[in-house]
Write an enzyme that holds these catalytic residues in place. Structure first.
Site, PDB file in Angstrom:
ATOM      1  N   LYS A   1       0.906  -1.157  -0.019  1.00 15.74           N
ATOM      2  CA  LYS A   1      -0.038   0.032  -0.031  1.00 15.74           C
ATOM      3  C   LYS A   1       0.987   1.188   0.040  1.00 15.74           C
ATOM      4  CE  LYS A   1      -1.984  -1.066   3.997  1.00 15.74           C
ATOM      5  NZ  LYS A   1      -1.517  -2.232   3.992  1.00 15.74           N
TER       6      LYS A   1
ATOM      7  N   GLN B   1      -2.623  -1.968   7.591  1.00 11.02           N
ATOM      8  CA  GLN B   1      -3.027  -3.196   7.723  1.00 11.02           C
ATOM      9  C   GLN B   1      -3.766  -3.731   6.339  1.00 11.02           C
ATOM     10  OE1 GLN B   1      -4.127  -1.509  10.755  1.00 11.02           O
ATOM     11  NE2 GLN B   1      -1.717  -1.565  11.313  1.00 11.02           N
TER      12      GLN B   1
ATOM     13  N   GLY C   1       3.573   0.475   9.100  1.00  3.13           N
ATOM     14  CA  GLY C   1       4.934   0.862   8.711  1.00  3.13           C
ATOM     15  C   GLY C   1       5.073   0.753   7.254  1.00  3.13           C
ATOM     16  N   HIS C   2       5.559   1.624   6.682  1.00  4.81           N
ATOM     17  CA  HIS C   2       6.290   1.535   5.138  1.00  4.81           C
ATOM     18  C   HIS C   2       7.421   2.471   5.094  1.00  4.81           C
ATOM     19  CE1 HIS C   2       2.862   4.564   4.419  1.00  4.81           C
ATOM     20  NE2 HIS C   2       4.010   4.889   3.642  1.00  4.81           N
TER      21      HIS C   2
ATOM     22  N   GLY D   1      10.294  -6.609  11.729  1.00  2.38           N
ATOM     23  CA  GLY D   1      11.432  -7.634  11.045  1.00  2.38           C
ATOM     24  C   GLY D   1      10.949  -9.187  11.026  1.00  2.38           C
TER      25      GLY D   1
HETATM   26  P1  IMP Z   1      -1.607  -5.438  16.595  1.00  5.14           P
HETATM   27  O1  IMP Z   1      -2.354  -4.685  15.645  1.00  5.14           O
HETATM   28  O2  IMP Z   1      -0.548  -5.096  16.877  1.00  5.14           O
HETATM   29  O3  IMP Z   1      -2.844  -5.620  17.753  1.00  5.14           O
HETATM   30  O4  IMP Z   1      -1.310  -6.919  15.979  1.00  5.14           O
HETATM   31  C1  IMP Z   1      -2.863  -7.593  15.487  1.00  5.14           C
HETATM   32  C2  IMP Z   1      -2.312  -8.501  14.112  1.00  5.14           C
HETATM   33  O5  IMP Z   1      -2.304  -7.603  13.119  1.00  5.14           O
HETATM   34  C3  IMP Z   1      -1.227  -9.467  14.255  1.00  5.14           C
HETATM   35  O6  IMP Z   1      -1.382 -10.520  13.719  1.00  5.14           O
HETATM   36  C4  IMP Z   1       0.102  -8.310  13.572  1.00  5.14           C
HETATM   37  O7  IMP Z   1       0.906  -9.022  13.054  1.00  5.14           O
HETATM   38  C5  IMP Z   1      -1.217  -7.678  12.601  1.00  5.14           C
HETATM   39  N1  IMP Z   1      -0.736  -6.388  12.207  1.00  5.14           N
HETATM   40  C6  IMP Z   1      -0.747  -5.491  12.654  1.00  5.14           C
HETATM   41  N2  IMP Z   1      -0.443  -4.369  12.105  1.00  5.14           N
HETATM   42  C7  IMP Z   1       0.065  -5.068  10.598  1.00  5.14           C
HETATM   43  C8  IMP Z   1       0.626  -4.411   9.438  1.00  5.14           C
HETATM   44  O8  IMP Z   1       0.830  -3.219   9.452  1.00  5.14           O
HETATM   45  N3  IMP Z   1       0.916  -5.354   8.380  1.00  5.14           N
HETATM   46  C9  IMP Z   1       0.586  -6.676   8.686  1.00  5.14           C
HETATM   47  N4  IMP Z   1       0.216  -7.047   9.842  1.00  5.14           N
HETATM   48  C10 IMP Z   1      -0.152  -6.175  10.846  1.00  5.14           C
END
Ligand code: IMP
Length: 429
Positions: A16, A223, A40-41, A301
């Protein structure tokens, strides 16, 4: 007037950032509407590399307005660190606004995020980013959250923080963790609030105003739709809604202003963290894709799990979010992989289905049905138009579009901006 939403159609990390960066060039306003610094990007700009977690990608253009809207959860320390990183990189001339209604991520949320993961058995761990996102949203919905308007008001912050920490310290100490010192958090975070105060405003009023003035607004999702708290693979999801449907609520913008939704998908699938991933495979081809696509998390990472493209997922996202065009990323990563597979349906207890069951145990019993397509072996990284692509790559893209039932508005075959072909110029049509 133009309200374009960019969302991830899978589990996040679809690329994205590149699409947003590309479209942000033509936007007057760029808005983050959900999540926090769990996203993050990386943006490469004038030979400098910036990792953005909270701040929208329009920040590098002085004329663009950047907004962190009410649906976000903001870790003030992380936001100040990001602003400092930008300053160190010479990025100082920008327009940035932070919603007075966004919720604040505090140390107790980070502590609780880690605790809730640690006490779960391995198969129940969500694999969160441990940035405090879930607990901050939990407080929001439990009506004990602290908003940006409270953070910048000394009396309100002290009062709400005291109530909030009394509650959370009970939980933390019950699990053998030390209680968090109210005074110490107040002193540290009140200062952060004062540093952020110049950016704080009612962003709903700002956004409706610019849209009424006929400006182009880009809503930048974080996400992916399958991590949606409502429509994702619950409980292995994040705590907000990364769908286009959530934009009006999360920004205070009228739904009529959303004109286009670009759904970003990889040419294959990946997932970080736990949860059912039906098209996942773990072999040499997966390693090849992981290395070619640099499939390691920007925020944590962690190596990403690899799977074939799943069009049941894409149709689900189209339905629950609304997607008007697809942006297919990382097509070059599939070069040399022959044959290719695309999932077209699931089989649940012998029945062919075209939806994602609500129950995770039902979903885990599903078996994917695939179509097999020929791969291509030619280098596609220097493609300048769709017709340059090898026939197998054209067939792959056309098959995705047919199976999902929406046109492909863009596809990408390398990290550089030039390695992108736009078939539908959404910002200008
Ligand atoms: P949280 O958002 O930190 O509560 O994580 C919940 C779930 O969303 C976990 O499986 C994370 O790995 C996933 N997740 C959160 N942010 C990202 C993202 O930016 N990219 C991919 N997965 C994400």
């Amino acid at each position: 007037m133009k309200g374009v939403v960019v969302i991830g159609t899978q589990w996040g990390d679809e690329g994205k950032g590149k699409v947003t960066d590309f479209l942000a060039e033509q936007a007057d306003v760029v808005v983050r509407f959900q999540g926090g610094n769990n996203a993050g990007h990386t943006i490469v700009f004038d030979d400098r590399k910036f990792a953005l977690h909270l701040i929208p990608s329009g920040i590098f253009r002085t004329e663009a307005i950047n907004v962190l809207a009410n649906g976000m959860v903001i870790d003030p320390k992380a936001m100040l660190d990001e602003l400092e990183m930008l300053k160190q990189g010479g990025v100082t001339d920008f327009q940035l606004y932070l919603s007075d209604r966004a919720h604040v991520v505090l140390p107790q949320h980070i502590e609780l995020d880690g605790l809730m993961e640690d006490i779960k058995p391995q198969h129940k761990k969500v694999g969160t980013t441990r940035k405090g996102i879930g607990p901050a949203y939990t407080d929001k919905f439990a009506r004990i959250g602290i908003r940006i308007c409270d953070l910048i008001d000394e009396a309100a912050f002290k009062d709400k923080l005291t109530d909030n920490l009394k509650y959370h310290n009970t939980i933390l100490t019950a699990y053998g963790k030390p209680a968090i010192d109210i005074e110490a958090v107040f002193d540290e975070y009140y200062q952060y609030g004062q540093l952020l105060k110049p950016y704080v405003t009612d962003t709903s009023r700002l956004l409706n105003g610019v849209l009424e003035d006929g400006k182009k607004v880009l809503f930048e999702g974080a996400q992916g739709a399958l991590l949606c708290i409502d429509h994702g693979t619950y409980p292995f999801v994040t705590s907000s809604s990364p769908t286009a449907s959530s934009v009006p609520l999360n920004t205070g913008v009228s739904p009529q202003y959303i004109t286009d939704v670009v759904g970003v998908t990889k040419a294959y699938s990946t997932r970080v963290g736990s949860g059912c991933f039906l098209t996942e495979f773990n072999n040499d081809t997966a390693s090849k894709i992981r290395d070619a696509g640099n499939e390691y998390g920007t925020t944590t990472g962690r190596p990403r799990r690899i799977g074939w493209l799943d069009t049941v997922v894409l149709r689900h996202t189209k339905r629950v979010s609304g997607v008007t065009g697809l942006s297919v990323m990382l097509l070059d990563v599939l070069t040399g992989i022959d044959p290719l597979k695309i999932c077209v349906a699931y089989h649940l207890d012998g029945k062919r289905i075209d939806y994602i069951p609500a129950s995770i145990t039902d979903l885990e019993r599903c078996k994917p049905e695939y179509v097999t397509l020929p791969g291509w072996h030619q280098d596609i990284t220097k493609t300048t138009k769709f017709s340059d692509l090898p026939d197998a790559a054209k067939q792959y893209l056309n098959t995705i579009s047919e199976l999902v039932g929406i046109p492909i508005s863009m596809f990408s075959f390398g990290p550089d901006r030039t390695q992108t072909i736009v078939l539908d110029d959404v910002m200008n049509t």
